[in-house]
Motif scaffolding. Structure first.
Motif, PDB file in Angstrom:
ATOM      1  N   ALA A 170      70.544  85.970  27.769  1.00 29.85           N
ATOM      2  CA  ALA A 170      71.728  85.162  27.484  1.00 29.85           C
ATOM      3  C   ALA A 170      72.639  85.070  28.704  1.00 29.85           C
ATOM      4  N   PHE A 171      72.878  86.206  29.369  1.00 32.26           N
ATOM      5  CA  PHE A 171      73.734  86.186  30.558  1.00 32.26           C
ATOM      6  C   PHE A 171      73.086  85.383  31.678  1.00 32.26           C
ATOM      7  N   GLN A 172      71.758  85.501  31.829  1.00 35.37           N
ATOM      8  CA  GLN A 172      71.081  84.748  32.877  1.00 35.37           C
ATOM      9  C   GLN A 172      71.145  83.252  32.591  1.00 35.37           C
ATOM     10  N   THR A 173      70.981  82.874  31.323  1.00 33.51           N
ATOM     11  CA  THR A 173      71.068  81.464  30.950  1.00 33.51           C
ATOM     12  C   THR A 173      72.455  80.902  31.247  1.00 33.51           C
ATOM     13  N   ARG A 174      73.464  81.716  30.995  1.00 29.01           N
ATOM     14  CA  ARG A 174      74.844  81.275  31.208  1.00 29.01           C
ATOM     15  C   ARG A 174      75.188  81.146  32.677  1.00 29.01           C
ATOM     16  N   THR A 175      74.673  82.044  33.504  1.00 23.25           N
ATOM     17  CA  THR A 175      75.158  82.139  34.889  1.00 23.25           C
ATOM     18  C   THR A 175      74.136  81.739  35.949  1.00 23.25           C
ATOM     19  N   GLY A 176      72.836  81.846  35.639  1.00 22.46           N
ATOM     20  CA  GLY A 176      71.812  81.510  36.618  1.00 22.46           C
ATOM     21  C   GLY A 176      71.478  82.608  37.599  1.00 22.46           C
ATOM     22  N   ILE A 177      72.056  83.807  37.428  1.00 19.80           N
ATOM     23  CA  ILE A 177      71.708  84.909  38.331  1.00 19.80           C
ATOM     24  C   ILE A 177      70.285  85.387  38.032  1.00 19.80           C
ATOM     25  N   ASP A 178      69.746  86.216  38.893  1.00 22.15           N
ATOM     26  CA  ASP A 178      68.456  86.849  38.630  1.00 22.15           C
ATOM     27  C   ASP A 178      68.670  88.079  37.756  1.00 22.15           C
ATOM     28  N   VAL A 179      67.928  88.164  36.644  1.00 23.57           N
ATOM     29  CA  VAL A 179      67.941  89.362  35.813  1.00 23.57           C
ATOM     30  C   VAL A 179      66.496  89.715  35.498  1.00 23.57           C
ATOM     31  N   TYR A 180      66.048  90.872  36.001  1.00 25.05           N
ATOM     32  CA  TYR A 180      64.686  91.327  35.797  1.00 25.05           C
ATOM     33  C   TYR A 180      64.706  92.555  34.894  1.00 25.05           C
ATOM     34  N   CYS A 181      64.000  92.475  33.774  1.00 20.99           N
ATOM     35  CA  CYS A 181      63.908  93.592  32.835  1.00 20.99           C
ATOM     36  C   CYS A 181      62.569  94.296  33.032  1.00 20.99           C
ATOM     37  N   PHE A 182      62.622  95.565  33.360  1.00 23.26           N
ATOM     38  CA  PHE A 182      61.417  96.359  33.584  1.00 23.26           C
ATOM     39  C   PHE A 182      61.066  97.150  32.321  1.00 23.26           C
ATOM     40  N   ARG A 183      59.942  96.839  31.699  1.00 23.15           N
ATOM     41  CA  ARG A 183      59.426  97.676  30.614  1.00 23.15           C
ATOM     42  C   ARG A 183      58.641  98.818  31.248  1.00 23.15           C
ATOM     43  N   ILE A 184      59.324  99.926  31.382  1.00 19.87           N
ATOM     44  CA  ILE A 184      58.820 101.037  32.189  1.00 19.87           C
ATOM     45  C   ILE A 184      57.945 101.955  31.344  1.00 19.87           C
ATOM     46  N   ALA A 185      56.786 102.287  31.878  1.00 19.54           N
ATOM     47  CA  ALA A 185      55.888 103.240  31.237  1.00 19.54           C
ATOM     48  C   ALA A 185      56.440 104.661  31.369  1.00 19.54           C
ATOM     49  N   ASN A 186      55.747 105.622  30.786  1.00 18.71           N
ATOM     50  CA  ASN A 186      56.159 107.023  30.835  1.00 18.71           C
ATOM     51  C   ASN A 186      56.317 107.475  32.286  1.00 18.71           C
ATOM     52  N   VAL A 187      57.521 107.893  32.629  1.00 22.81           N
ATOM     53  CA  VAL A 187      57.850 108.204  34.019  1.00 22.81           C
ATOM     54  C   VAL A 187      57.402 109.626  34.355  1.00 22.81           C
ATOM     55  N   ILE A 188      56.625 109.740  35.411  1.00 23.38           N
ATOM     56  CA  ILE A 188      56.068 111.035  35.829  1.00 23.38           C
ATOM     57  C   ILE A 188      56.637 111.422  37.187  1.00 23.38           C
ATOM     58  N   ASP A 189      57.437 112.468  37.187  1.00 17.39           N
ATOM     59  CA  ASP A 189      57.892 113.083  38.433  1.00 17.39           C
ATOM     60  C   ASP A 189      56.713 113.830  39.058  1.00 17.39           C
ATOM     61  N   ASN A 238      56.219  94.541  32.902  1.00 14.85           N
ATOM     62  CA  ASN A 238      55.772  95.911  32.687  1.00 14.85           C
ATOM     63  C   ASN A 238      55.666  96.635  34.024  1.00 14.85           C
ATOM     64  N   ILE A 239      56.113  97.891  34.047  1.00  8.67           N
ATOM     65  CA  ILE A 239      55.967  98.734  35.229  1.00  8.67           C
ATOM     66  C   ILE A 239      55.099  99.917  34.819  1.00  8.67           C
ATOM     67  N   ALA A 240      53.819  99.819  35.138  1.00  9.97           N
ATOM     68  CA  ALA A 240      52.853 100.835  34.720  1.00  9.97           C
ATOM     69  C   ALA A 240      51.812 101.022  35.808  1.00  9.97           C
ATOM     70  N   ALA A 241      51.214 102.197  35.810  1.00  7.54           N
ATOM     71  CA  ALA A 241      50.128 102.480  36.743  1.00  7.54           C
ATOM     72  C   ALA A 241      48.896 101.652  36.387  1.00  7.54           C
ATOM     73  N   VAL A 279      53.887  92.094  37.286  1.00 11.75           N
ATOM     74  CA  VAL A 279      54.713  92.649  38.363  1.00 11.75           C
ATOM     75  C   VAL A 279      53.980  92.565  39.701  1.00 11.75           C
ATOM     76  N   LYS A 280      52.663  92.664  39.667  1.00  9.53           N
ATOM     77  CA  LYS A 280      51.898  92.497  40.905  1.00  9.53           C
ATOM     78  C   LYS A 280      52.018  91.060  41.423  1.00  9.53           C
ATOM     79  N   ARG A 281      51.938  90.127  40.496  1.00  7.99           N
ATOM     80  CA  ARG A 281      51.985  88.717  40.880  1.00  7.99           C
ATOM     81  C   ARG A 281      53.374  88.309  41.365  1.00  7.99           C
ATOM     82  N   LEU A 282      54.416  88.737  40.664  1.00 12.45           N
ATOM     83  CA  LEU A 282      55.766  88.269  40.985  1.00 12.45           C
ATOM     84  C   LEU A 282      56.429  89.048  42.119  1.00 12.45           C
ATOM     85  N   LEU A 283      56.177  90.354  42.171  1.00 18.62           N
ATOM     86  CA  LEU A 283      56.864  91.190  43.166  1.00 18.62           C
ATOM     87  C   LEU A 283      55.951  91.697  44.276  1.00 18.62           C
ATOM     88  N   GLY A 284      54.650  91.483  44.141  1.00 18.09           N
ATOM     89  CA  GLY A 284      53.729  92.035  45.130  1.00 18.09           C
ATOM     90  C   GLY A 284      53.575  93.542  45.025  1.00 18.09           C
TER      91      GLY A 284
END
Length: 300
Positions: A170-189, A238-241, A279-284
């Motif tokens: 909704a905010f991106q539609t209103r303003t045109g800024i870039d908003v990227y939502c990362f669906r992050i997998a289980n984070v492993i330290d 998605n951000i996953a291995a 994410v590979k295609r859009l961000l390399g």
């Protein structure tokens, strides 16, 4: 020219690696958190993100690390990486998980757009796919889980992330800024790789997350690539291995634990069930840290 990035939750499990990556790549970073980050060159501004007044003040704060700089005037912010959240259910009452996660994200987006900050990267979650925090075992509609999946979770944490994605659009539609939502997998330290032999011995421990994972350092890389990639508008990624966090082949895991779930594509031997193609295609993005580099399978 120095780029300035605000990271929320930069003192946390993933956040500290995101801050490290950005700083080492020459960014000026300000951390918004309730807990100070032990970093000699990154200042933490103690901020309650559910308080809109604090958020508006914080986003106008200078990003310099010390108060005795020649100039302590605030400067334009290039991007915000919003990681701060209650990270799971069963740690706070459900309504608090929902309230904190939803209102903090709304406040960040509201202030960012009113200050003309051109990019916000939000931490969403693989839990939106509905298997992780379901009351009982729940089959997904299909594998691999991709960004077109009809998400329909039942828990307060995943619901908050779904709402945040809708709010972001909704905010991106209103303003045109870039908003990227990362669906992050289980984070492993990196320190957690010692736990993997126990996961191998009992695969059901990671069944609900479909054996997905992402190394904190690879998540940090994805965040930096998102800062450096402009013009994508609203995106969910998605951000996953590339691989599952199991020593067993992916098809074996599906056959034993999800035998009734349709598989939409031919899977590689250990291929992830949370697709990272977008994410590979859009961000390399390319994964740098595989569990097999840190765990000796022969001695599991």
């Amino acid at each position: 020219m120095v780029k300035r990035v605000i990271v929320t939750g930069g003192s946390g499990l993933a956040g500290k690696w995101v801050v490290k990556e950005l700083f080492e790549q020459g960014y000026e970073v300000l951390n918004l958190d309730k807990v100070p980050l032990d970093h000699p060159h990154v200042r933490t501004l103690i901020t309650d993100l559910t308080d809109a007044g604090q958020v508006f003040n914080a986003l106008a704060s200078p990003t310099i690390d010390k108060s005795y700089h020649e100039s302590i005037a605030s400067q334009p912010i290039d991007a915000i990486i919003h990681l701060a959240a209650i990270p799971q259910i069963l740690t706070y009452p459900d309504n608090e998980v929902y309230r904190i996660n939803v209102m903090s994200t709304y406040n960040i987006l509201d202030a960012a757009t009113k200050y003309n900050i051109p990019k916000v990267i939000l931490a969403s979650s693989e839990t939106t796919y509905g298997t992780c925090f379901a009351d009982e075992h729940r089959d997904p509609d299909y594998f691999p889980l991709d960004e077109e999946y009809p998400i329909n979770p039942m828990d307060s944490y995943a619901m908050s992330k779904v709402v945040n994605e809708v709010t972001a659009k909704a905010f991106q539609t209103r303003t045109g800024i870039d908003v990227y939502c990362f669906r992050i997998a289980n984070v492993i330290d990196p320190a957690r790789y010692v736990d993997f032999p126990a996961y191998f011995a009992d695969p059901i421990q990671r069944k609900r997350i479909t054996w997905s994972y992402i190394d904190t350092r690879d998540l940090a890389l994805a965040c930096r690539l998102a800062v450096e990639t402009d013009g994508l508008g609203f995106q969910v990624m998605n951000i996953a291995a590339d691989d599952v966090s199991s020593d067993r082949p992916t098809k074996e895991l599906i056959a034993e634990y999800y035998p009734n779930v349709p598989v939409k594509k031919e899977l590689g031997e250990y291929e992830t069930l949370v697709s990272n193609t977008k994410v590979k295609r859009l961000l390399g993005f390319e994964q740098q840290h595989y569990w097999r580099s840190y765990v000796d399978v022969d001695t599991k």
